[in-house]
Design a protein around this motif. Sequence first.
Motif, PDB file in Angstrom:
ATOM      1  N   ASP A 513       0.851  -1.182   0.000  1.00  0.00           N
ATOM      2  CA  ASP A 513       0.000   0.000   0.000  1.00  0.00           C
ATOM      3  C   ASP A 513       0.893   1.241   0.000  1.00  0.00           C
ATOM      4  OD1 ASP A 513      -1.898  -1.900   0.360  1.00  0.00           O
ATOM      5  OD2 ASP A 513      -2.717  -1.087   2.224  1.00  0.00           O
ATOM      6  N   GLY A 514       0.432   2.304  -0.634  1.00  0.00           N
ATOM      7  CA  GLY A 514       1.217   3.527  -0.609  1.00  0.00           C
ATOM      8  C   GLY A 514       0.583   4.626  -1.416  1.00  0.00           C
ATOM      9  N   THR A 515       1.301   5.725  -1.504  1.00  0.00           N
ATOM     10  CA  THR A 515       0.847   6.892  -2.252  1.00  0.00           C
ATOM     11  C   THR A 515       1.379   6.817  -3.676  1.00  0.00           C
ATOM     12  OG1 THR A 515       0.881   8.226  -0.238  1.00  0.00           O
ATOM     13  CG2 THR A 515       0.858   9.407  -2.335  1.00  0.00           C
ATOM     14  N   ALA A 516       0.487   6.995  -4.632  1.00  0.00           N
ATOM     15  CA  ALA A 516       0.880   6.905  -6.036  1.00  0.00           C
ATOM     16  C   ALA A 516       1.682   8.135  -6.445  1.00  0.00           C
ATOM     17  CB  ALA A 516      -0.350   6.772  -6.919  1.00  0.00           C
ATOM     18  N   ARG A 517       2.684   7.899  -7.253  1.00  0.00           N
ATOM     19  CA  ARG A 517       3.444   8.977  -7.877  1.00  0.00           C
ATOM     20  C   ARG A 517       3.505   8.667  -9.364  1.00  0.00           C
ATOM     21  NH1 ARG A 517       4.918  13.882  -6.097  1.00  0.00           N
ATOM     22  NH2 ARG A 517       5.360  12.866  -4.106  1.00  0.00           N
ATOM     23  N   VAL A 518       2.768   9.440 -10.170  1.00  0.00           N
ATOM     24  CA  VAL A 518       2.711   9.196 -11.609  1.00  0.00           C
ATOM     25  C   VAL A 518       3.918   9.854 -12.266  1.00  0.00           C
ATOM     26  CG1 VAL A 518       1.354   9.451 -13.710  1.00  0.00           C
ATOM     27  CG2 VAL A 518       0.189   9.090 -11.519  1.00  0.00           C
ATOM     28  N   ILE A 519       4.713   9.044 -12.950  1.00  0.00           N
ATOM     29  CA  ILE A 519       5.938   9.507 -13.598  1.00  0.00           C
ATOM     30  C   ILE A 519       5.709   9.524 -15.106  1.00  0.00           C
ATOM     31  CG2 ILE A 519       8.374   9.025 -13.981  1.00  0.00           C
ATOM     32  CD1 ILE A 519       7.729   9.892 -11.131  1.00  0.00           C
ATOM     33  N   ARG A 520       5.793  10.717 -15.699  1.00  0.00           N
ATOM     34  CA  ARG A 520       5.559  10.861 -17.139  1.00  0.00           C
ATOM     35  C   ARG A 520       6.837  10.722 -17.954  1.00  0.00           C
ATOM     36  NH1 ARG A 520       0.245  10.010 -17.167  1.00  0.00           N
ATOM     37  NH2 ARG A 520      -0.887  11.473 -15.826  1.00  0.00           N
ATOM     38  N   SER A 521       7.979  11.040 -17.352  1.00  0.00           N
ATOM     39  CA  SER A 521       9.249  10.977 -18.060  1.00  0.00           C
ATOM     40  C   SER A 521      10.359  10.803 -17.039  1.00  0.00           C
ATOM     41  CB  SER A 521       9.481  12.251 -18.875  1.00  0.00           C
ATOM     42  OG  SER A 521       9.887  13.314 -18.032  1.00  0.00           O
ATOM     43  N   PRO A 522      11.573  10.434 -17.495  1.00  0.00           N
ATOM     44  CA  PRO A 522      12.682  10.300 -16.544  1.00  0.00           C
ATOM     45  C   PRO A 522      12.957  11.565 -15.740  1.00  0.00           C
ATOM     46  CG  PRO A 522      13.259   9.303 -18.641  1.00  0.00           C
ATOM     47  CD  PRO A 522      11.952  10.010 -18.861  1.00  0.00           C
ATOM     48  N   ASP A 523      12.609  12.732 -16.294  1.00  0.00           N
ATOM     49  CA  ASP A 523      12.827  13.992 -15.569  1.00  0.00           C
ATOM     50  C   ASP A 523      12.012  14.057 -14.284  1.00  0.00           C
ATOM     51  OD1 ASP A 523      14.505  14.742 -17.617  1.00  0.00           O
ATOM     52  OD2 ASP A 523      12.984  15.921 -18.668  1.00  0.00           O
ATOM     53  N   ASP A 524      10.928  13.258 -14.215  1.00  0.00           N
ATOM     54  CA  ASP A 524      10.058  13.285 -13.035  1.00  0.00           C
ATOM     55  C   ASP A 524      10.575  12.391 -11.908  1.00  0.00           C
ATOM     56  OD1 ASP A 524       8.349  14.955 -14.409  1.00  0.00           O
ATOM     57  OD2 ASP A 524       6.999  13.354 -15.043  1.00  0.00           O
ATOM     58  N   LEU A 525      11.605  11.592 -12.160  1.00  0.00           N
ATOM     59  CA  LEU A 525      12.050  10.628 -11.158  1.00  0.00           C
ATOM     60  C   LEU A 525      12.502  11.304  -9.866  1.00  0.00           C
ATOM     61  CD1 LEU A 525      14.013   8.072 -13.359  1.00  0.00           C
ATOM     62  CD2 LEU A 525      11.830   7.695 -12.199  1.00  0.00           C
ATOM     63  N   GLU A 526      13.021  12.516  -9.985  1.00  0.00           N
ATOM     64  CA  GLU A 526      13.484  13.217  -8.786  1.00  0.00           C
ATOM     65  C   GLU A 526      12.327  13.591  -7.858  1.00  0.00           C
ATOM     66  OE1 GLU A 526      13.616  17.753 -10.623  1.00  0.00           O
ATOM     67  OE2 GLU A 526      15.470  16.575 -10.500  1.00  0.00           O
ATOM     68  N   LEU A 527      11.087  13.480  -8.355  1.00  0.00           N
ATOM     69  CA  LEU A 527       9.913  13.793  -7.528  1.00  0.00           C
ATOM     70  C   LEU A 527       9.529  12.632  -6.623  1.00  0.00           C
ATOM     71  CD1 LEU A 527       7.691  15.498 -10.269  1.00  0.00           C
ATOM     72  CD2 LEU A 527       9.214  16.614  -8.615  1.00  0.00           C
ATOM     73  N   LEU A 528      10.076  11.434  -6.881  1.00  0.00           N
ATOM     74  CA  LEU A 528       9.727  10.268  -6.066  1.00  0.00           C
ATOM     75  C   LEU A 528      10.135  10.481  -4.613  1.00  0.00           C
ATOM     76  CD1 LEU A 528      10.722   7.296  -8.379  1.00  0.00           C
ATOM     77  CD2 LEU A 528       8.442   7.722  -7.466  1.00  0.00           C
ATOM     78  N   GLN A 590      -2.913   9.796  -4.758  1.00  0.00           N
ATOM     79  CA  GLN A 590      -3.926   8.808  -4.383  1.00  0.00           C
ATOM     80  C   GLN A 590      -3.294   7.657  -3.620  1.00  0.00           C
ATOM     81  OE1 GLN A 590      -5.930   7.991  -8.254  1.00  0.00           O
ATOM     82  NE2 GLN A 590      -7.805   8.057  -7.061  1.00  0.00           N
ATOM     83  N   ARG A 591      -4.026   7.109  -2.662  1.00  0.00           N
ATOM     84  CA  ARG A 591      -3.594   5.903  -1.958  1.00  0.00           C
ATOM     85  C   ARG A 591      -4.049   4.701  -2.766  1.00  0.00           C
ATOM     86  NH1 ARG A 591      -0.224   5.185   2.127  1.00  0.00           N
ATOM     87  NH2 ARG A 591      -1.585   3.592   3.026  1.00  0.00           N
ATOM     88  N   ILE A 592      -3.123   3.791  -3.052  1.00  0.00           N
ATOM     89  CA  ILE A 592      -3.460   2.604  -3.826  1.00  0.00           C
ATOM     90  C   ILE A 592      -2.809   1.377  -3.196  1.00  0.00           C
ATOM     91  CG2 ILE A 592      -3.672   3.919  -5.976  1.00  0.00           C
ATOM     92  CD1 ILE A 592      -0.985   2.818  -6.856  1.00  0.00           C
ATOM     93  N   ARG A 593      -3.358   0.211  -3.526  1.00  0.00           N
ATOM     94  CA  ARG A 593      -2.785  -1.066  -3.091  1.00  0.00           C
ATOM     95  C   ARG A 593      -2.395  -1.851  -4.341  1.00  0.00           C
ATOM     96  NH1 ARG A 593      -6.623  -3.275   0.333  1.00  0.00           N
ATOM     97  NH2 ARG A 593      -5.444  -2.307   2.048  1.00  0.00           N
ATOM     98  N   VAL A 594      -1.157  -2.301  -4.393  1.00  0.00           N
ATOM     99  CA  VAL A 594      -0.648  -3.083  -5.522  1.00  0.00           C
ATOM    100  C   VAL A 594      -0.474  -4.523  -5.067  1.00  0.00           C
ATOM    101  CG1 VAL A 594       1.240  -3.366  -7.164  1.00  0.00           C
ATOM    102  CG2 VAL A 594       0.525  -1.070  -6.470  1.00  0.00           C
ATOM    103  N   ASP A 595      -1.192  -5.431  -5.708  1.00  0.00           N
ATOM    104  CA  ASP A 595      -1.060  -6.856  -5.432  1.00  0.00           C
ATOM    105  C   ASP A 595      -0.366  -7.490  -6.637  1.00  0.00           C
ATOM    106  OD1 ASP A 595      -1.302  -9.588  -4.997  1.00  0.00           O
ATOM    107  OD2 ASP A 595      -3.256  -9.400  -4.015  1.00  0.00           O
ATOM    108  N   GLY A 596       0.960  -7.606  -6.535  1.00  0.00           N
ATOM    109  CA  GLY A 596       1.721  -8.167  -7.646  1.00  0.00           C
ATOM    110  C   GLY A 596       1.559  -9.656  -7.789  1.00  0.00           C
ATOM    111  N   THR A 597       0.992 -10.312  -6.793  1.00  0.00           N
ATOM    112  CA  THR A 597       0.741 -11.753  -6.874  1.00  0.00           C
ATOM    113  C   THR A 597      -0.547 -12.023  -7.645  1.00  0.00           C
ATOM    114  OG1 THR A 597       1.846 -12.047  -4.744  1.00  0.00           O
ATOM    115  CG2 THR A 597       0.485 -13.869  -5.541  1.00  0.00           C
ATOM    116  N   ALA A 598      -1.560 -11.174  -7.417  1.00  0.00           N
ATOM    117  CA  ALA A 598      -2.850 -11.357  -8.090  1.00  0.00           C
ATOM    118  C   ALA A 598      -2.966 -10.555  -9.376  1.00  0.00           C
ATOM    119  CB  ALA A 598      -3.979 -10.955  -7.146  1.00  0.00           C
TER     120      ALA A 598
END
Length: 605
Positions: A513-528, A590-598
Motif C-alpha cells: 500500500d502507498g501513495t501513487a506517484r505518476v511519472i511521465r518521463s525520466p525527468d520526473d524521477l526526482e519527484l519520487l 492517491q492511496r493505492i494497493r498493488v497486489d503483484g501476486t494477483a
Amino acid sequence: MTRTAFPSPYEMPAPAGAEGWERLYPYYMVFQPSGRAVDESRFWFQDSEHWPTVVKPFETVIIELAVHGLGQFNTRLFVVPLAYGVALRVHQGYVYLSPVAAPESRVPARVPQFQERAGYYYANWDRLLENWKGKVLGTIRELESISFSELPEVQPYEDIEAGTGLGAADALIGGYERLLALCQRAWSYHFEFLNLGYAAFLDFFHFCELRFPDIPGQAIAEMVTGVDMELFRPDDELRKLAGLAVALGVDAALTVPDPGEHTLTALSREPGGGDWLDAWNAARDPWFNFTSGNGLYSGDQYWRDTPSLPLGYIRDYILRLRRGETIDRPVAQLAAERERITAEYAALLDPPARADFDAKLGLARQVYPYVENHNFHIEHWTMGVFWRKARELSALLHRAGFWPGANDMFYLTRDEVRAALFDHASGWSIGVDPAGPGHWPPEVERRRRIMAALARQHPEPALNEPPRAITEPFSVMLWGITSERIRSWLAAPGGLGESGDLTGMAASPGVADGTARVIRSPDDLELLQEGDILVASITAPSWAPTFGKIRATVTDIGGIMSHAAIVCREYSLPAVTGTGSASTRIRTGQRIRVDGTAGTVTLLD
C-alpha cells in the motif's frame, strides 16, 4: 457503454494543430489509402513498451531498424516456424505494431530448419555470445571514430602532396553514411540472440503449463530469477561508490543538494577524494553509458554526459546507508526462493518428465540473461554513442544556419538529413550559399508545432477490431497483450472494473500500500518520495536505483517478460504491468494497493 472495437486509423481526425502530420514520416511507415483494406483487417497495438511518447521523424530510424532486425532473424535466418516479424506503422506520432504469423502452409517445412539453426546456437551459446560481444564492442569503437568537422576554406596542402584526391565534404557525407550503416549493424546484432532467448523461455513456460495446469506464470518466471546480469552492473557500481564514499569519509561532499560536475571538482580537494574519483572514473567507462530513458529517443540523457544523474542516485544510497539500511540487491534471497519453487514443482514429475524439465530449465537459465543484457550493450551503450554523434552533426549544420536549434536535425527524416548534408557540401564545393538555411528553419518550426500538438493527445492503445483471442506468444509475454487486457482497454471509463480496481499482469509478487506517484518521463524521477508507488506508462532499466525508495510499481503496458517485470522481480519489488490505463486513471497523491501476486491495483481513496 463498452466499445467492441478500436477506431480505424483511417477514420481518426488529426489533432488540432497537427494537420498534415503524415508528411513528417517516411511513406512506408504511415497508413496509406491504397493499403486500407489490408491495414484495417489487421489488429494494431501501440508499443508504449518501447516508444511511449511521440517520435520525431529522425527517430524513426531506430524503429525501422529494430523491426527489420527482429523480422529478418525470425523470418529468414532462424526460420521460426510460427512467427514472421511485426508490421510497423507510425500513427499520429505514436508507434503501432501488428505481429505477422507465418502462413500455415509453410510451417511444416520451417520446423526442421529452425531446429537445426536454433539448435546450433543453443549448443554453442557461450562461444557465440562471446563472439557477439566482440562484434558489438567493435561496432561501438567504429562509431566512436566518426567525427563531423567543419568544412575548411581550402583543402590542406598536405592532401595535395599526398594525392588524396578527395575533399573534406567526402568525409562529412561518408561519415553520415557510416553512422547509419553501423546503427543498422548494431540492431541486427541486437536480435541475433534475443528471439532465441525468448524462445527457450517460452518452451520451458509451455512445458510447465502443460505439466502443471494451475501453475501461475509468475512462478515459472521466478525459476530463472536471481542470475547475474550485466544490465544491473551500472546500479551495482553506484552502490559500491556509495559504500566507498562512507568508508573514505567523503560522503558529506556527495550529499549536497543538486549534485553535478561541481561536486566532483569539490571532491578532488577533499582528503580521500582522489581515491573516490579514481573509482568513479573506473566505473564510468563503460558502466555509465546508461541512459535515464531507454536509448530509443534522441533526447535521452546519459550518465556519462550528465553526472548529476548518477550522483543523485549515489546521494540517495549514501543517505540510506546512514539510516542503517541495506542497499544491496537481494540476490541470495532471490536465489533461495528460485530453488525452493523449482524443487517443489520438480518433485511432482516422474523421472522421464523430470529429465525434460531439467533440460528445458537449464537452457532457459543459460539464455535468460541475454534477454536483458543486450539492453546495456545496444540500447544504452551503442545508442548513446550513435545519438552523441548525430547531435554533433546536427550542431554542425545548425552553425551553418540550417535550423534554429542545435538538435533540430531530429525533425528531419534520415533521407532529408542526407539531402541537407549534400546541400551544405555542394554549396561549399561550388562556392555558393546552400539553399537549406532559407528552406529548413521555417519548416522545422512548423514541424515543432505539429509534434507538440500530437503530444497533447493521448493515443489509442490499439486500432481496429481485436481478434477473438491473442495467441501470439511474444505479444503476451513481452507486451502483455491478452484478450483480458484488450477488454479492459475497450471498457468505459478508461478500463476500470466495477470495483474500481485495475487489473494487469501479475509481474512480480508481493502486496504493498502507498501513495501513487505518476511519472511521465525520466525527468520526473526526482519527484519520487520514500514509500511512493511508482505509476508509469512503462519503466526503464536505468530507473532501478530509485527502487530503494518505492514500495511497488504499476505500468500501462508490459507482460511477464517485459523489462519492467524482469527488473522488479530482480529487485523483489511488487509489480503489476499491462494495466492499459494506470498512468491516466491514477492521480499522484492517491492511496493505492498493488497486489503483484494477483495482478490487481486497488484505489483506496
